[in-house]
Design a protein around this motif. Structure first.
Motif, PDB file in Angstrom:
ATOM      1  N   GLN A  48      13.486  -5.298 -16.307  1.00  0.00           N
ATOM      2  CA  GLN A  48      13.472  -6.760 -16.249  1.00  0.00           C
ATOM      3  C   GLN A  48      14.808  -7.320 -15.765  1.00  0.00           C
ATOM      4  OE1 GLN A  48      10.724  -8.091 -16.432  1.00  0.00           O
ATOM      5  NE2 GLN A  48       9.577  -7.884 -18.336  1.00  0.00           N
ATOM      6  N   ALA A  49      15.898  -6.599 -16.029  1.00  0.00           N
ATOM      7  CA  ALA A  49      17.220  -7.062 -15.614  1.00  0.00           C
ATOM      8  C   ALA A  49      17.459  -6.889 -14.115  1.00  0.00           C
ATOM      9  CB  ALA A  49      18.306  -6.320 -16.392  1.00  0.00           C
ATOM     10  N   GLY A  50      16.538  -6.183 -13.437  1.00  0.00           N
ATOM     11  CA  GLY A  50      16.669  -6.030 -11.993  1.00  0.00           C
ATOM     12  C   GLY A  50      17.459  -4.816 -11.547  1.00  0.00           C
ATOM     13  N   GLU A  51      17.682  -3.867 -12.452  1.00  0.00           N
ATOM     14  CA  GLU A  51      18.426  -2.671 -12.058  1.00  0.00           C
ATOM     15  C   GLU A  51      17.666  -1.896 -10.988  1.00  0.00           C
ATOM     16  OE1 GLU A  51      20.451   1.378 -13.978  1.00  0.00           O
ATOM     17  OE2 GLU A  51      19.615  -0.166 -15.296  1.00  0.00           O
ATOM     18  N   GLU A  52      18.404  -1.330 -10.039  1.00  0.00           N
ATOM     19  CA  GLU A  52      17.778  -0.607  -8.928  1.00  0.00           C
ATOM     20  C   GLU A  52      17.685   0.882  -9.233  1.00  0.00           C
ATOM     21  OE1 GLU A  52      18.088  -1.543  -4.456  1.00  0.00           O
ATOM     22  OE2 GLU A  52      19.644  -0.027  -4.803  1.00  0.00           O
ATOM     23  N   PHE A  53      16.532   1.481  -8.881  1.00  0.00           N
ATOM     24  CA  PHE A  53      16.296   2.905  -9.062  1.00  0.00           C
ATOM     25  C   PHE A  53      15.941   3.504  -7.704  1.00  0.00           C
ATOM     26  CE2 PHE A  53      15.325   0.662 -12.950  1.00  0.00           C
ATOM     27  CZ  PHE A  53      15.998   1.404 -13.908  1.00  0.00           C
ATOM     28  N   THR A  54      16.512   4.680  -7.416  1.00  0.00           N
ATOM     29  CA  THR A  54      16.360   5.280  -6.092  1.00  0.00           C
ATOM     30  C   THR A  54      15.805   6.689  -6.201  1.00  0.00           C
ATOM     31  OG1 THR A  54      18.218   3.986  -5.239  1.00  0.00           O
ATOM     32  CG2 THR A  54      17.570   5.923  -3.975  1.00  0.00           C
ATOM     33  N   CYS A  55      14.796   6.967  -5.374  1.00  0.00           N
ATOM     34  CA  CYS A  55      14.172   8.293  -5.309  1.00  0.00           C
ATOM     35  C   CYS A  55      14.533   8.940  -3.972  1.00  0.00           C
ATOM     36  CB  CYS A  55      12.652   8.155  -5.437  1.00  0.00           C
ATOM     37  SG  CYS A  55      11.741   9.711  -5.254  1.00  0.00           S
ATOM     38  N   THR A  56      14.998  10.183  -4.019  1.00  0.00           N
ATOM     39  CA  THR A  56      15.364  10.931  -2.815  1.00  0.00           C
ATOM     40  C   THR A  56      14.496  12.178  -2.713  1.00  0.00           C
ATOM     41  OG1 THR A  56      17.657  10.157  -2.969  1.00  0.00           O
ATOM     42  CG2 THR A  56      17.243  12.083  -1.584  1.00  0.00           C
ATOM     43  N   VAL A  57      13.861  12.354  -1.551  1.00  0.00           N
ATOM     44  CA  VAL A  57      12.959  13.487  -1.330  1.00  0.00           C
ATOM     45  C   VAL A  57      13.491  14.343  -0.186  1.00  0.00           C
ATOM     46  CG1 VAL A  57      10.619  14.206  -0.709  1.00  0.00           C
ATOM     47  CG2 VAL A  57      10.965  12.170  -2.138  1.00  0.00           C
ATOM     48  N   LYS A  58      13.589  15.665  -0.441  1.00  0.00           N
ATOM     49  CA  LYS A  58      14.011  16.615   0.588  1.00  0.00           C
ATOM     50  C   LYS A  58      12.954  17.721   0.698  1.00  0.00           C
ATOM     51  CE  LYS A  58      18.968  15.909  -0.303  1.00  0.00           C
ATOM     52  NZ  LYS A  58      20.234  16.581  -0.704  1.00  0.00           N
ATOM     53  N   HIS A  59      12.632  18.100   1.949  1.00  0.00           N
ATOM     54  CA  HIS A  59      11.634  19.149   2.185  1.00  0.00           C
ATOM     55  C   HIS A  59      11.817  19.689   3.597  1.00  0.00           C
ATOM     56  CE1 HIS A  59       7.633  20.965   2.900  1.00  0.00           C
ATOM     57  NE2 HIS A  59       7.653  21.186   1.599  1.00  0.00           N
ATOM     58  N   PRO A  60      11.562  20.979   3.808  1.00  0.00           N
ATOM     59  CA  PRO A  60      11.738  21.549   5.154  1.00  0.00           C
ATOM     60  C   PRO A  60      10.898  20.866   6.233  1.00  0.00           C
ATOM     61  CG  PRO A  60      11.539  23.297   3.523  1.00  0.00           C
ATOM     62  CD  PRO A  60      11.243  22.014   2.807  1.00  0.00           C
ATOM     63  N   ASP A  61       9.785  20.223   5.865  1.00  0.00           N
ATOM     64  CA  ASP A  61       8.928  19.570   6.855  1.00  0.00           C
ATOM     65  C   ASP A  61       9.531  18.287   7.417  1.00  0.00           C
ATOM     66  OD1 ASP A  61       7.114  21.559   6.500  1.00  0.00           O
ATOM     67  OD2 ASP A  61       5.676  20.379   5.332  1.00  0.00           O
ATOM     68  N   ILE A  62      10.564  17.738   6.762  1.00  0.00           N
ATOM     69  CA  ILE A  62      11.166  16.486   7.241  1.00  0.00           C
ATOM     70  C   ILE A  62      12.606  16.758   7.673  1.00  0.00           C
ATOM     71  CG2 ILE A  62       9.687  14.930   5.915  1.00  0.00           C
ATOM     72  CD1 ILE A  62      11.750  14.798   3.752  1.00  0.00           C
ATOM     73  N   PRO A  63      13.016  16.165   8.801  1.00  0.00           N
ATOM     74  CA  PRO A  63      14.354  16.469   9.354  1.00  0.00           C
ATOM     75  C   PRO A  63      15.507  16.002   8.479  1.00  0.00           C
ATOM     76  CG  PRO A  63      13.309  14.677  10.556  1.00  0.00           C
ATOM     77  CD  PRO A  63      12.265  15.241   9.645  1.00  0.00           C
ATOM     78  N   SER A  64      15.315  14.898   7.754  1.00  0.00           N
ATOM     79  CA  SER A  64      16.374  14.397   6.873  1.00  0.00           C
ATOM     80  C   SER A  64      15.747  13.819   5.615  1.00  0.00           C
ATOM     81  CB  SER A  64      17.208  13.324   7.588  1.00  0.00           C
ATOM     82  OG  SER A  64      16.386  12.240   7.992  1.00  0.00           O
ATOM     83  N   ALA A  65      16.545  13.665   4.592  1.00  0.00           N
ATOM     84  CA  ALA A  65      16.051  13.195   3.304  1.00  0.00           C
ATOM     85  C   ALA A  65      15.439  11.796   3.427  1.00  0.00           C
ATOM     86  CB  ALA A  65      17.179  13.182   2.286  1.00  0.00           C
ATOM     87  N   ILE A  66      14.351  11.560   2.680  1.00  0.00           N
ATOM     88  CA  ILE A  66      13.727  10.240   2.594  1.00  0.00           C
ATOM     89  C   ILE A  66      14.226   9.578   1.314  1.00  0.00           C
ATOM     90  CG2 ILE A  66      11.567   8.973   2.385  1.00  0.00           C
ATOM     91  CD1 ILE A  66      10.206  11.199   3.933  1.00  0.00           C
ATOM     92  N   VAL A  67      14.786   8.403   1.459  1.00  0.00           N
ATOM     93  CA  VAL A  67      15.354   7.690   0.312  1.00  0.00           C
ATOM     94  C   VAL A  67      14.634   6.344   0.159  1.00  0.00           C
ATOM     95  CG1 VAL A  67      17.440   6.725  -0.714  1.00  0.00           C
ATOM     96  CG2 VAL A  67      17.588   8.786   0.713  1.00  0.00           C
ATOM     97  N   LYS A  68      14.058   6.102  -1.016  1.00  0.00           N
ATOM     98  CA  LYS A  68      13.357   4.847  -1.296  1.00  0.00           C
ATOM     99  C   LYS A  68      13.920   4.256  -2.593  1.00  0.00           C
ATOM    100  CE  LYS A  68      10.129   5.201   1.980  1.00  0.00           C
ATOM    101  NZ  LYS A  68       9.867   4.202   3.030  1.00  0.00           N
ATOM    102  N   SER A  69      14.161   2.947  -2.575  1.00  0.00           N
ATOM    103  CA  SER A  69      14.672   2.257  -3.760  1.00  0.00           C
ATOM    104  C   SER A  69      13.698   1.184  -4.220  1.00  0.00           C
ATOM    105  CB  SER A  69      16.035   1.619  -3.469  1.00  0.00           C
ATOM    106  OG  SER A  69      16.998   2.618  -3.171  1.00  0.00           O
TER     107      SER A  69
END
Length: 205
Positions: A48-69
């Motif tokens: 509720q306070a608006g804190e941001e949370f970030t998920c980082t995904v790494k896998h050989p099928d993708i050239p670089s990490a996918i980062v979503k917040s």
């Protein structure tokens, strides 16, 4: 993913505090690829306070990490949902096979909502019901609705089990509202559940 091996999923938060995450085993899909889910549990106050949370995904099928917040958006004033529960139709019960109980929550904002079910005050597994929505209602004002459909055995309905649709939304005074129905009453009943949401699931796909 073509293959589930070497998958890395990590989370971090704006405050840098400890995290409680659960990563599930990859699941094989009908098209031969794999999907995986990671769930992060956070306190309601932090969300509720608006804190941001970030998920980082790494896998050989993708050239670089996918980062979503993700973080809570305080764009609109909350509006609580109206909740209605409907018993199985008589024609369906006449077949003596299954019984369908439906729940409608409408007129709420923001879009985020939680809908679950109980049977005899015990949680119903997710695979037993289907949620459709939330979908924006027609009109200029921002409001949403969601349907939930619970399938049960006709014999369970016939013996008088009580089923309840539990809706969680930030616009509700007690966070949750509880509507129940059973064969004996033939009518839905409403109870405000005096519980406070203790945690929120943030899911990364």
């Amino acid at each position: 993913m073509e293959t589930p091996g070497s998958l890395e999923v990590s989370w971090n938060r704006g405050s840098g505090g400890p995290l409680a995450m659960v990563s599930r085993e990859p699941v094989l899909q009908e098209n031969g690829t794999y999907s995986a889910t990671s769930i992060l549990r956070v306190c309601v106050e932090e969300w509720q306070a608006g804190e941001e949370f970030t998920c980082t995904v790494k896998h050989p099928d993708i050239p670089s990490a996918i980062v979503k917040s993700i973080h809570k958006i305080h764009a609109v004033s909350p509006r609580n949902p109206s909740v209605y529960i409907f018993p199985p139709h008589a024609e369906e019960l006449a077949l003596r096979e299954s019984a369908t109980i439906t729940c409608l929550a409408s007129g709420f904002r923001p879009r985020a909502v939680l809908v679950t079910w109980t049977q005899q005050d015990r949680p119903v597994p997710q695979e037993a019901y289907t949620n459709i929505g939330p979908v924006r209602e027609a009109g200029k004002e921002e409001r949403y609705f969601i349907y939930s459909k619970l399938n049960v055995l006709a014999s369970e309905w016939g013996r008088g089990d009580t089923y309840a649709c539990v809706v969680g939304h930030e616009g509700l005074p007690m966070t949750f509202i509880h509507r129940s129905v059973d064969k004996a009453s033939g009518k839905p009943t409403a109870v405000n559940v005096s519980v406070i949401l203790s945690d929120t699931d943030v899911t990364c796909y």
